[in-house]
Design a protein around this motif. Structure first.
Motif, mmCIF file in Angstrom:
data_model
loop_
_atom_site.group_PDB
_atom_site.id
_atom_site.type_symbol
_atom_site.label_atom_id
_atom_site.label_comp_id
_atom_site.label_asym_id
_atom_site.label_seq_id
_atom_site.Cartn_x
_atom_site.Cartn_y
_atom_site.Cartn_z
ATOM 1 N N VAL A 409 10.701 28.802 -5.884
ATOM 2 C CA VAL A 409 10.437 27.659 -4.773
ATOM 3 C C VAL A 409 11.507 28.072 -3.706
ATOM 4 O O VAL A 409 12.627 28.211 -4.068
ATOM 5 N N GLY A 410 11.099 28.047 -2.377
ATOM 6 C CA GLY A 410 12.259 28.128 -1.414
ATOM 7 C C GLY A 410 11.759 27.225 -0.077
ATOM 8 O O GLY A 410 11.237 26.457 -0.514
ATOM 9 N N SER A 411 12.273 27.601 0.915
ATOM 10 C CA SER A 411 12.100 26.894 2.297
ATOM 11 C C SER A 411 11.336 27.895 3.505
ATOM 12 O O SER A 411 11.642 29.288 3.463
ATOM 13 N N LEU A 412 10.684 27.211 4.203
ATOM 14 C CA LEU A 412 10.371 28.112 5.327
ATOM 15 C C LEU A 412 11.204 27.924 6.538
ATOM 16 O O LEU A 412 12.096 27.105 6.685
ATOM 17 N N PRO A 413 11.155 28.723 7.477
ATOM 18 C CA PRO A 413 12.202 28.742 8.837
ATOM 19 C C PRO A 413 12.001 27.457 9.609
ATOM 20 O O PRO A 413 13.057 27.002 9.921
#
Length: 521
Positions: A409-413
């Motif tokens: 899992v990561g993050s969006l701008p």
């Protein structure tokens, strides 16, 4: 398993205590002792004996490596679709039983049970009064004379022992890996015991004319050491095997010969191929991670993760029939649940099927499934890692925590967190170590409508499409997997054939159900 809970160890210890108590109360082995092959020796080893024990260890490693190479290729051949199509498990077991019966009967030494024969090979010849099963077999096999002394080299005994070892070797190669239970320890002990006796008889005859050894050779000791060396060459066990031999024979005075032979057998065998258990793990496709890998990980999790995921997106307002189509199209054991870009958790296939069956009875197939409906069967505490996490960290998680999958899992701008970008499973991690391949596809592409822009038209679940090519520079663990290519390829071919059979059966079942539906009538 690569994850061994302490509770399992405690339960194994309790079971061993109960078994020992049962043996101490009743003589189930028929030997009058706790050990199955109890022996009593007053033989003192000389330096020249240790050289011969080392030679037995080398021979055991060679025999074990040859056994593993032949057995794994035979098992790989049996997993081919052409073999399974013509020979079923029952026919194979019946043919092997007939083959074992016909080939074992002509030789006197292969007729009785292996346990009784091994005890006769291990024990020394004795002139004590009183006949036992062991002493009767020793005289019947020609191991001992009536006055309690060991037989010599020139009466055909050497040829009988060598042929018996070769015959049992061939039988064991064919039987290990069949549908019926087939032992590995006892046949390996039998083969090694015969080879050890052969060496002792040769040395005994040589010592009569040249006097190489300052004492008389006792074939029983060489038989025990040979049994340990062959079993060590096949299984590649070390400490546990020495303990097993001490427990089986009660010969605590011969711990050093056991150690020498087992260590040399493992060293020689490891220089040629892997142990039988490692080969069977790869053949059957079990997700097992070794303690040490000769690989330096320079990749990140995002380099080899699966990106073409089939997700259950509650933001698409999926209906019950949409989820049923998804379950028919994919045979995964579970699916990630997302709410738009936000990762919620993971639901197992069995739990989702039970939930759909209950909801269909209550609402019907056209009702929308909400996140509140899915939360009772959703595991929201799954293992998560960021895309830039090193692959070595994922290896430690798989090895030490016993996880089957890691969600990347990561993050969006825009700042949104917990965005599901991919998944890394233990099986795909091992597959990447072997050949660099990752990814998944539906069982039958024809069951899905046309896919447009990453979403199936008319359906309300997210199918990400095929796996994108890996961005990792493939590090090939050739030292570990080069010998296992035959096992890995056979296991992969067998699994693909089984998946194809399951898909064909599912399609036939759906066709039959459609022909019997009221609309068809």
């Amino acid at each position: 398993s690569s994850f061994f809970p302490s509770r399992t160890l405690l339960m194994a210890f309790v079971a061993s205590v109960v078994a020992t108590l049962a043996l101490s109360v009743s003589d189930l082995t028929g030997t009058g002792h706790l050990t199955l092959y109890s022996v009593t020796y007053t033989f003192t080893c000389h330096v020249s004996d240790y050289v011969m024990f080392a030679l037995l260890g080398v021979a055991g490693g060679l025999v074990g490596a040859l056994f593993n190479a032949l057995n794994i290729r035979w098992c790989a051949f049996k997993r081919k679709p052409c073999f399974k199509r013509w020979v079923g498990p029952v026919q194979e077991a019946a043919a092997l039983a007939l083959f074992t019966l016909v080939t074992s009967w002509p030789l006197t030494i292969t007729r009785p049970l292996n346990a009784q024969t091994i005890h006769a090979l291990f024990d020394t010849c004795s002139d004590d009064p009183g006949e036992t099963v062991r002493s009767r077999l020793q005289e019947q096999f020609g191991l001992c004379t009536q006055d309690g002394s060991s037989n010599t080299f020139g009466n055909g005994l050497l040829a009988s022992l060598g042929f018996a070892a070769a015959l049992r070797f061939c039988q064991t190669v064919l039987t290990i890996g069949t549908a019926c239970p087939a032992g590995l320890f006892v046949p390996s002990l039998f083969i090694g015991a015969c080879l050890g006796r052969c060496l002792a008889l040769g040395l005994k005859a040589l010592n009569t004319g040249i006097a190489m050894f300052p004492h008389d050779i006792d074939p029983g000791v060489y038989s025990m050491v040979g049994a340990a060396s062959v079993l060590g060459g096949v299984s590649r066990m070390t400490i546990s095997l020495v303990v097993i031999m001490l427990e089986l024979t009660g010969g605590l005075d011969y711990v050093v010969p056991f150690m020498i032979s087992v260590l040399l057998a493992k060293a020689v065998g490891d220089s040629l191929n892997e142990g039988i258990y490692d080969l069977q793990i790869v053949l059957k496709g079990y997700p097992f991670l070794h303690e040490e890998l000769d690989v330096t990980f320079t990749e990140r999790c995002c380099d080899i993760m699966e990106t073409g995921l089939t997700k259950l997106d509650v933001n698409l307002r999926p209906r019950l029939q949409d989820l049923r189509i998804m379950l028919r199209a994919f045979t995964f054991r579970g699916f990630p649940i997302v709410d738009g870009d936000h990762f919620v958790g993971y639901v197992r296939r069995t739990a989702l099927e039970e939930l759909l069956s209950r909801l269909e009875l209550e609402r019907g197939q056209n009702e929308v499934v909400t996140l509140d409906d899915l939360m009772p069967v959703t595991d929201s505490m799954v293992m998560r890692m960021v895309p830039d996490a090193p692959l070595s960290q994922a290896h430690q998680v798989f090895k030490q925590l016993g996880c089957q999958r890691i969600f990347v899992v990561g993050s969006l701008p825009g700042g949104q967190q917990d965005v599901l970008q991919g998944i890394l499973t233990k099986k795909n991690f091992l597959r990447f170590l072997q050949d660099g391949r990752v990814g998944h596809m539906p069982v039958e592409q024809s069951v899905l409508p046309e896919v447009e822009n990453g979403c199936s038209s008319g359906l309300r679940f997210a199918y990400g499409g095929p796996q994108r090519p890996s961005t990792a520079v493939h590090v090939r663990a050739s030292e570990l997997f080069s010998v296992l290519e035959a096992a890995a390829q056979a296991g992969e071919d067998s699994r693909l054939d089984e998946e194809g059979s399951v898909a064909a059966s599912a399609s036939d079942g759906e066709a039959v159900q459609a022909n019997h539906s009221p609309s068809a009538v």
